[in-house]
Write an enzyme that holds these catalytic residues in place. Structure first.
Site, mmCIF file in Angstrom:
data_model
loop_
_atom_site.group_PDB
_atom_site.id
_atom_site.type_symbol
_atom_site.label_atom_id
_atom_site.label_comp_id
_atom_site.label_asym_id
_atom_site.label_seq_id
_atom_site.Cartn_x
_atom_site.Cartn_y
_atom_site.Cartn_z
ATOM 1 N N ASP A 231 -12.859 -1.175 8.732
ATOM 2 C CA ASP A 231 -13.710 -1.656 7.659
ATOM 3 C C ASP A 231 -12.813 -2.532 6.814
ATOM 4 O O ASP A 231 -11.689 -2.141 6.471
ATOM 5 C CB ASP A 231 -14.304 -0.526 6.833
ATOM 6 N N ASN B 237 -18.871 -7.802 16.040
ATOM 7 C CA ASN B 237 -18.334 -9.078 15.579
ATOM 8 C C ASN B 237 -17.373 -9.619 16.636
ATOM 9 O O ASN B 237 -16.297 -9.070 16.859
ATOM 10 C CB ASN B 237 -17.604 -8.867 14.238
ATOM 11 N N TYR C 170 -14.967 -14.845 4.786
ATOM 12 C CA TYR C 170 -14.509 -15.511 3.574
ATOM 13 C C TYR C 170 -13.235 -16.329 3.805
ATOM 14 O O TYR C 170 -12.618 -16.790 2.849
ATOM 15 C CB TYR C 170 -14.234 -14.476 2.486
#
Length: 588
Positions: free
Chosen positions: A76, A17, A164
């Site tokens: 995570d 990412n 999000y």
């Protein structure tokens, strides 16, 4: 137990990412760490099979560390929405999966639909969670959780960030993460909070393990003691106003390099600092407070000789900010005081001690043992008397004959008869430990004894291998600057030091960069003087290699050291022969 510290210059962040990767690069940039990503090493994404953030972060970190041989950081993270029972949680990314890639708009729409389906009340509380795992190729890891509470909103707002972010408003703000500048978000995010723990635990400079103190050396005495090898000088006339300006200039110079540190201790040593006028002491303390943020409970110690103690002077020191006094009494025997070249008598010493105790809550004094013609019984009686004086700290030193002192010259010429042999010296040392322990003042360091909580915090900066600024003629220091640790030294002759400060605003005569090996050996030599010992992971991070387990095991078998919760300590038997223990540990 101290965390294992990261000591390299390259850190693999196990993510594909790019948003996360750029965020981590920004957060770690101040530490000079080069960050590489999973794509740079052609690493596949391992299957995340755990139901906790820490479990999945460990899978990714250890897989990458094994594959590349590099220390690896993995995270995570996800969003937990209270009205959905904490979902999506570890499945945050799964909600965005499609056959053609991740679609976080779809994931946010799902979250909104499910909240509407359960008629969730507003505000719809949620939190972003991040767990960082730093893993090494040998299988060791350290874990750092971070949480950012807030609430979710609808419709989506903003086009910054990722995941999000468009529906999450962090606590204390009225905009979503996606409406924030990304660097503003990076300062407060859940990942930033986890990284802050990572920095404190594994990346902060080594000196922070010991703290930061200031040593001020006042070089003048009424007379030179024959055993003293400190930088001290006898001078009849001293213009303290000139010296104050020089000391303040030095404080300003050093503070410019160390201004963001919290100053926890100041120690006025010498020489005889109790010859200083209280106004001089006040000016220097004020300068230190002006140039550094100071601990609320900063310890400020002043050394005093009994012959220079006056009630008014001590009251002045207390008003100046001094809160601890260390008195050089040295003996409770008039004949030995004369032999040691001291100018005070026992009665004068005890009177001075009473004055100090009435002015200060914390008073320590020094005694020297293993003196000429001193028997074990003599020392037992003298130490017992000292322990009866309602004191909470004692520094107890065996008489050492140093080259370059008057005692050294006499000893070389065959003088100083009656010094104890090695066996008697050892007996005196062990008696000292037993008597002090029994009086509730155990030896927290080889030569220092204190009631719990009364330890010298300034000296602990030295023994825990923190940083300290040394100013004044002959003062030494240890300072970490721009990632390198330096040994600093000031001009020893008072006149030369004063001229250097006045002419070029710098009293240092030298500054030497210390190698990692030199730092680790200094840390070991200082730390093993403490009953608490040294943290083995800290040593390994500083040295770049651990201490030899074989040698530690051998010393354990001999009863010289112990290892508890990752800390190496010299036993009582080992502290009595500490130099031999150190030689064995660092032997090439």
């Amino acid at each position: 137990m101290t965390r294992r510290r990261f000591s390299g210059d390259t850190l693999l962040v196990a993510t594909h990412n790019q948003g996360k990767l750029e965020e981590m690069r920004h957060l770690l940039e101040p530490f000079g760490i080069r960050v590489t990503g999973a794509a740079d090493h052609a690493l596949p994404e391992p299957e995340e099979t755990e139901e906790t953030f820490v479990g999945n972060a460990r899978i990714k970190a250890h897989a990458a560390a094994r594959a590349t041989g590099l220390p690896t950081l993995s995270d995570d993270s996800g969003i937990e929405i209270d009205a959905l029972g904490g979902a999506p949680g570890v499945h945050t990314a799964d909600w965005a999966e499609t056959p053609t890639g991740r679609d976080f708009v779809m994931a946010m729409e799902r979250a909104h639909r499910e909240l509407e389906a359960v008629n969730a009340p507003h505000p719809r509380t949620a939190r972003f969670c991040c767990t960082l795992v730093l893993a090494w190729p040998d299988g060791h890891d350290e874990v750092f959780p971070g949480v950012m509470p807030g609430h979710v909103v609808w419709p989506m707002r903003g086009d910054q960030g990722h995941g999000y972010d468009p529906i999450f408003v962090p606590e204390g703000h009225d905009v979503t993460f996606a409406e924030m500048d990304r660097w503003e978000k990076n300062k407060i995010s859940h990942r930033a909070r986890a990284v802050a723990q990572l920095i404190e635990g594994c990346l902060a400079e080594d000196w922070t393990n010991g703290g930061f103190g200031l040593y001020v050396h006042w070089p003048f005495c009424q007379a030179k003691c024959p055993y003293c090898d400190f930088n001290s000088h006898v001078s009849r006339e001293i213009d303290e106003s000139v010296w104050v300006r020089a000391y303040v200039s030095e404080i300003e110079r050093v503070a410019a390099d160390t201004q963001d540190r919290v100053l926890s201790t100041i120690f006025f040593g010498g020489g005889t600092p109790s010859l200083m006028h209280p106004d001089t002491v006040a000016r220097l303390i004020e300068a230190a407070r002006r140039h550094w943020p100071c601990a609320n409970d900063m310890e400020i110690t002043l050394e005093a000789n009994p012959g220079s103690v006056e009630a008014d002077r001590f009251a002045g020191y207390r008003q100046a900010g001094v809160n601890r006094v260390s008195m050089g009494i040295q003996a409770l025997n008039d004949a030995d005081l004369r032999r040691l070249g001291r100018l005070h008598s026992v009665d004068e010493a005890l009177a001075a001690f009473d004055i100090a105790r009435n002015c200060f809550d914390r008073v320590s004094f020094d005694l020297i043992y293993a003196r000429q013609d001193q028997s074990l019984r003599d020392w037992e009686a003298e130490l017992s008397r000292a322990l009866s004086l309602a004191i909470d700290h004692l520094s107890l030193y065996q008489l050492t004959i140093e080259d370059g002192t008057a005692f050294g010259d006499r000893f070389s010429a065959g003088g100083l008869r009656g010094l104890p042999d090695d066996d008697l010296g050892a007996d005196m040392y062990h008696l000292t430990q037993d008597l002090c322990e029994g009086a509730g003042m155990p030896g927290y360091e080889v030569s220092n004894h204190a009631a719990p909580g009364a330890e010298s915090r300034h000296n602990l900066v030295y023994w825990r291998y923190g940083d300290y600024a040394g100013i004044g003629p002959g003062a030494h220091g240890r300072l970490t600057l721009d990632g390198a640790r330096y040994a600093t030294e000031s001009h020893s002759m008072p006149g030369r030091w004063l001229a250097a400060v006045n002419e070029r605003a710098d009293g240092e005569s030298g500054r030497e960069s210390l190698s990692r090996e030199e730092q680790s050996q200094e840390m070991l030599m200082m730390g093993l003087r403490l009953r608490d010992g040294v943290d083995l992971d800290r040593f390994a991070a500083l040295a770049g290699t651990p201490l030899s387990k074989t040698r530690i095991d051998q010393l354990q078998e001999l009863g010289m050291v112990s290892v508890t919760d990752g800390r190496l300590s010299a036993t009582a038997r080992g502290r009595a022969v500490l130099n031999a223990v150190l030689r064995e540990l660092v032997l090439k």
